[in-house]
Design an enzyme around this catalytic site. Structure first.
Site, PDB file in Angstrom:
ATOM      1  N   HIS A  32       0.864  -1.200   0.000  1.00 48.75           N
ATOM      2  CA  HIS A  32       0.000   0.000   0.000  1.00 48.75           C
ATOM      3  C   HIS A  32       0.892   1.238   0.000  1.00 48.75           C
ATOM      4  CE1 HIS A  32      -3.841   2.132   1.492  1.00 48.75           C
ATOM      5  NE2 HIS A  32      -2.943   3.065   1.201  1.00 48.75           N
ATOM      6  N   HIS A  34       1.572   5.398  -1.778  1.00 49.76           N
ATOM      7  CA  HIS A  34       1.236   6.560  -2.609  1.00 49.76           C
ATOM      8  C   HIS A  34       2.535   7.180  -3.121  1.00 49.76           C
ATOM      9  CE1 HIS A  34      -2.944   6.651  -1.022  1.00 49.76           C
ATOM     10  NE2 HIS A  34      -2.350   6.115   0.036  1.00 49.76           N
ATOM     11  N   VAL A  35       2.642   7.344  -4.429  1.00 46.81           N
ATOM     12  CA  VAL A  35       3.855   7.990  -4.981  1.00 46.81           C
ATOM     13  C   VAL A  35       3.566   9.276  -5.744  1.00 46.81           C
ATOM     14  CG1 VAL A  35       5.211   5.853  -5.050  1.00 46.81           C
ATOM     15  CG2 VAL A  35       3.918   6.547  -7.085  1.00 46.81           C
ATOM     16  N   LYS A 117      -9.324  -0.167  -5.955  1.00 47.23           N
ATOM     17  CA  LYS A 117      -9.335   0.478  -4.644  1.00 47.23           C
ATOM     18  C   LYS A 117     -10.673   1.150  -4.413  1.00 47.23           C
ATOM     19  CE  LYS A 117      -7.848   1.971  -0.811  1.00 47.23           C
ATOM     20  NZ  LYS A 117      -6.806   2.870  -0.409  1.00 47.23           N
ATOM     21  N   HIS A 154     -10.564   1.319   1.786  1.00 43.79           N
ATOM     22  CA  HIS A 154     -10.370   2.312   2.856  1.00 43.79           C
ATOM     23  C   HIS A 154     -11.608   2.213   3.738  1.00 43.79           C
ATOM     24  CE1 HIS A 154      -8.921   6.178   4.627  1.00 43.79           C
ATOM     25  NE2 HIS A 154     -10.172   6.137   5.074  1.00 43.79           N
ATOM     26  N   HIS A 192      -4.764  -0.571   5.830  1.00 40.92           N
ATOM     27  CA  HIS A 192      -4.273   0.211   6.972  1.00 40.92           C
ATOM     28  C   HIS A 192      -5.198   0.128   8.186  1.00 40.92           C
ATOM     29  CE1 HIS A 192      -7.142   3.043   5.315  1.00 40.92           C
ATOM     30  NE2 HIS A 192      -6.333   3.514   4.392  1.00 40.92           N
ATOM     31  N   LEU A 237      -4.969   9.581   7.845  1.00 39.73           N
ATOM     32  CA  LEU A 237      -6.280   8.940   7.895  1.00 39.73           C
ATOM     33  C   LEU A 237      -6.142   7.477   7.490  1.00 39.73           C
ATOM     34  CD1 LEU A 237      -8.386  11.812   6.324  1.00 39.73           C
ATOM     35  CD2 LEU A 237      -8.472  11.001   8.692  1.00 39.73           C
ATOM     36  N   ASP A 265       1.411   2.696   3.541  1.00 40.65           N
ATOM     37  CA  ASP A 265       0.547   3.870   3.339  1.00 40.65           C
ATOM     38  C   ASP A 265       1.368   5.163   3.393  1.00 40.65           C
ATOM     39  OD1 ASP A 265      -1.729   5.245   2.692  1.00 40.65           O
ATOM     40  OD2 ASP A 265      -2.603   5.176   4.699  1.00 40.65           O
ATOM     41  N   ALA A 281      -3.628  15.197   5.316  1.00 38.62           N
ATOM     42  CA  ALA A 281      -3.464  13.911   6.002  1.00 38.62           C
ATOM     43  C   ALA A 281      -2.450  13.055   5.269  1.00 38.62           C
ATOM     44  CB  ALA A 281      -4.807  13.190   6.069  1.00 38.62           C
TER      45      ALA A 281
HETATM   46  N1  OTD Z   1      -4.250   8.397   4.252  1.00 41.60           N
HETATM   47  N2  OTD Z   1      -3.307  10.260   3.270  1.00 41.60           N
HETATM   48  C1  OTD Z   1      -3.424   9.721   2.014  1.00 41.60           C
HETATM   49  C2  OTD Z   1      -3.941   8.493   1.842  1.00 41.60           C
HETATM   50  C3  OTD Z   1      -4.121   7.674   3.038  1.00 41.60           C
HETATM   51  O1  OTD Z   1      -6.202   6.684   3.460  1.00 41.60           O
HETATM   52  C4  OTD Z   1      -5.123   6.593   2.887  1.00 41.60           C
HETATM   53  O2  OTD Z   1      -4.834   5.624   2.178  1.00 41.60           O
HETATM   54  C5  OTD Z   1      -2.932  10.513   0.894  1.00 41.60           C
HETATM   55  O3  OTD Z   1      -2.405  11.585   1.153  1.00 41.60           O
HETATM   56  O4  OTD Z   1      -3.030  10.051  -0.262  1.00 41.60           O
HETATM   57  C6  OTD Z   1      -3.745   9.609   4.365  1.00 41.60           C
HETATM   58  O5  OTD Z   1      -3.703  10.149   5.486  1.00 41.60           O
HETATM   59 ZN    ZN Z   2      -3.244   5.035   1.415  1.00 38.00          ZN
HETATM   60 ZN    ZN Z   3      -6.981   4.810   2.911  1.00 42.62          ZN
END
Ligand code: OTD
Ligand code: ZN
Ligand code: ZN
Length: 361
Positions: A32, A34-35, A117, A154, A192, A237, A265, A281
């Site tokens: 998991h 994010h890039v 997702k 999520h 997560h 989050l 994450d 977040a």
């Molecule tokens: N949570 N921020 C982000 C994603 C995750 O829920 C998530 O997967 C983001 O910035 O893409 C976060 O706090």
């Molecule tokens: Zn995420």
């Molecule tokens: Zn999430």
């Protein structure tokens, strides 16, 4: 019942003199991640590629990655950021919307997309295009069940009348249980997890349900957000929860159960948008991901359980081969940089400036 206030867990504890000084694992994967895109992506991809063989790439770009063709193009942009001589494979996902056509699933599968997702609309960063009612997506979820494509979820309700600390637990009853009843053979990853409720739910579920756990939810409880002032770099989050939940996550991650595996994450945001009146977040952990997980497992006396969690169980759940090659961590004190370049901005890694006990060689 309210537990007694707990101090923020310190991430480092003194190791006993008999503790191992190095740790070699089968090369791990991040299930998991994010890039982002563009210059921001170019800054962060090398951090992940240095440690992990593969990573599941989250599709919450603006606009989101909703088609197989967009996922393939995004995957090519990511590969172009991998440093020469490093082997790293991005595993691509699609962003499920109310309108994802069932026919997109065959195209996704053929293009090598590994999952879809589900973001409840409004639940987290760039989730406005997310699902407003899961029943609207059932025809597409049925196609995924037939194709063996997992759904990554999520798991938070977005009803503003539900307390933010309860949104994950409420989601289990309102969405997860009906989903599991209606599509029992759809592979689902509860992403997560942050609560004891989720850890118990997943532990008791059948083999079609698994969960990822972040390093930050293993290392900190919600006190971290409020220690000595408001600390936006600990804001993500689903938000950090109280100590009883952190302890339950550590127990799950170190249990040896194949239902729990590594997903950082890691979610980079420019420092000026984190240190802001409406802080974004997301915690940036990719720079030191395996070092943070090693510390969490060592604190629990469970370093021997790290390899299954980081290198085996995720690949097994997705039906992919485990990685060839290894990753070695050494016990060596080093200072995590306070910030790194992030396109035109700066990016502050979680625990930047702190001394870590483990270092990837
Ligand atoms: N949570 N921020 C982000 C994603 C995750 O829920 C998530 O997967 C983001 O910035 O893409 C976060 O706090
Ligand atoms: Zn995420
Ligand atoms: Zn999430």
């Amino acid at each position: 019942m309210n537990a007694a206030p707990q101090p923020t867990p310190s991430i480092t504890t003194l190791a006993p003199t008999s503790a191992p000084t190095s740790l070699t694992l089968t090369r791990p994967d991040d299930w998991h991640l994010h890039v982002r895109d563009g210059a921001a992506m170019a800054a962060v991809v090398p951090h992940t590629a240095r440690q992990f063989g593969r990573a599941i790439i989250m599709p919450n770009l603006r606009p989101p990655v909703t088609s197989a063709a967009q996922a393939v193009a995004y995957g090519e942009r990511i590969k172009a950021c991998v440093p020469a001589g490093v082997t790293f494979t991005p595993l691509m996902t699609l962003y499920l919307t109310d309108n994802t056509p069932p026919e997109e699933i065959a195209r996704a599968k053929a293009a090598g997309v590994v999952a879809l997702k589900l973001y409840p609309a409004g639940a987290t960063t760039n989730s406005d295009a997310g699902v407003t009612d899961i029943r609207k997506t059932y025809a597409t979820l049925e196609a995924m069940q037939r194709a063996g494509l997992p759904l990554l979820v999520h798991c938070e309700v977005t009803d503003p009348s539900v307390d933010i600390f309860d949104r994950e637990a409420v989601f289990i009853d309102e969405v997860m249980r009906p989903l599991r009843r209606d599509l029992p053979e759809l592979k689902v990853v509860f992403e997560h997890i942050t609560t004891q409720d989720a850890a118990q739910y997943v532990a008791q579920a059948d083999a079609f349900t698994a969960a990822t756990i972040t390093a930050h939810h293993l290392l900190y409880n919600r006190n971290a957000i409020f220690t000595g002032g408001l600390r936006p770099h600990y804001y993500c989050l689903p938000v950090l929860k109280r100590e009883v939940h952190r302890a339950a996550l550590v127990k799950a991650a170190t249990s040896g159960s194949p239902k729990f595996f590594l997903g950082t994450d890691s979610a980079p945001h420019a420092a000026h948008l984190k240190e802001h009146a409406a802080a974004c977040a997301g915690c940036y952990t990719a720079l030191s991901a395996m070092e943070l997980y090693a510390q969490a497992f060592e604190n629990a006396g469970a370093l021997d359980k790290l390899e299954g969690f980081a290198s085996f169980f995720g690949a097994d759940f997705y039906g992919l081969a485990r990685n060839p090659g290894t990753l070695t961590l050494k016990r060596e004190a080093w200072t995590l940089p306070e910030s790194v370049a992030f396109g035109d901005a700066q990016l502050k890694p979680l625990e930047g400036g702190a001394t870590l006990n483990w270092k990837v060689v």
